[in-house]
Design a protein around this motif. Structure first.
Motif, mmCIF file in Angstrom:
data_model
loop_
_atom_site.group_PDB
_atom_site.id
_atom_site.type_symbol
_atom_site.label_atom_id
_atom_site.label_comp_id
_atom_site.label_asym_id
_atom_site.label_seq_id
_atom_site.Cartn_x
_atom_site.Cartn_y
_atom_site.Cartn_z
ATOM 1 N N LYS A 238 39.950 35.876 45.569
ATOM 2 C CA LYS A 238 39.242 36.958 44.904
ATOM 3 C C LYS A 238 37.742 36.668 44.867
ATOM 4 O O LYS A 238 37.311 35.564 44.549
ATOM 5 N N ASP A 240 34.231 36.377 43.498
ATOM 6 C CA ASP A 240 33.743 36.158 42.138
ATOM 7 C C ASP A 240 32.198 36.138 42.154
ATOM 8 O O ASP A 240 31.579 35.096 42.357
ATOM 9 N N SER A 243 30.255 33.557 39.666
ATOM 10 C CA SER A 243 30.131 32.143 40.044
ATOM 11 C C SER A 243 29.123 31.966 41.166
ATOM 12 O O SER A 243 28.367 30.984 41.196
#
Length: 249
Positions: A238, A240, A243
């Motif tokens: 996934k 992100d 981050s």
């Protein structure tokens, strides 16, 4: 002469909250002392007593740790704050109301005598600590150079340059109040929110990729509701964005 001295002292007291009175400025501020002695050295230089001018410049460097070539042009109300390690070359021109912090070099990149080898600073320029401005180009009026930046090309008036090699971050929005605030603070040539432009570009790309992923998911859901099947691809990690944004801060 005395009017210029009074002007310089008043300018330092106005712009440096640590300066308490005129006596402290005269006796304890190497930037003030270097500029006063530079005027003396420059007088000899312009009257073809060049060795005396260079020798005064040399003595000034010993006592203040600031080296200003006697051939350099220094404007009115120039504030060299702290000043340790400042070097200003022969053909450099520093405009009125400029602020130069410690470790700054206004240097040249050419070995040709008689040419404009060093930079010109417009009115109200701020050069942050450790910055190097190298070449015979112009830093426009009101521009700011961030700490430890290496500037090798012209900076437009009102712009901010950061990084190595320096990149243009932003231009002044023209608000007089903001301009005054920038001149009064901008302590090391870096304004609040003045991120590296490379970092800003990466944040923009990450945010754009996250938006596209959300749009693709909505399109796939709409196609599925309409009975249109799509080829199933292997499941990937996934995305992100939070981050990734942290990685480039």
């Amino acid at each position: 002469m005395f009017s210029r001295l009074r002007e310089d002292i008043a300018n330092i007291i106005e712009r440096d909250p640590a300066a308490r009175n005129a006596w402290e400025v005269v006796t304890c501020y190497p930037g003030f002392q270097a500029i006063v002695l530079h005027r003396l050295a420059g007088w000899f230089w312009r009257h073809d007593l060049k060795w005396i001018g260079r020798f005064i410049s040399y003595l000034t460097r010993i006592f203040t740790a600031i080296e200003i070539h006697p051939g350099a042009t220094i404007g009115r109300r120039v504030f060299i704050d702290h000043g340790f390690g400042v070097v200003i070359g022969e053909t450099a021109e520093v405009g009125d109301d400029c602020t130069i912090y410690q470790g700054v070099t206004l240097g040249g990149t050419s070995l040709n005598k008689g040419t404009k080898r060093h930079p010109t600073l417009g009115t109200g320029v701020i050069i942050g600590a450790g910055a190097k401005v190298l070449g015979g180009f112009t830093i426009g009026a009101g521009a700011k150079v961030g700490s430890n930046a290496v500037v090798v090309k012209e900076v437009p008036a009102g712009a901010t340059a950061v990084g190595n090699p320096a990149r243009i971050v932003q231009k002044d929005n023209g608000n007089p109040k903001d301009a005054v605030a920038a001149r009064m603070f901008a302590a090391y040539g870096v304004m609040p929110g003045g991120d590296d432009p490379l970092s800003k570009a990466l944040h923009g790309l990450i945010d754009n990729a996250a938006t596209q992923e959300q749009q693709i998911e909505k399109i796939l859901a709409a196609l599925k509701c309409s009975g249109i099947g799509c080829e199933t691809l292997p499941e990937l990690d996934k995305f992100d964005p939070a981050s990734l944004n942290r990685l480039v801060q």
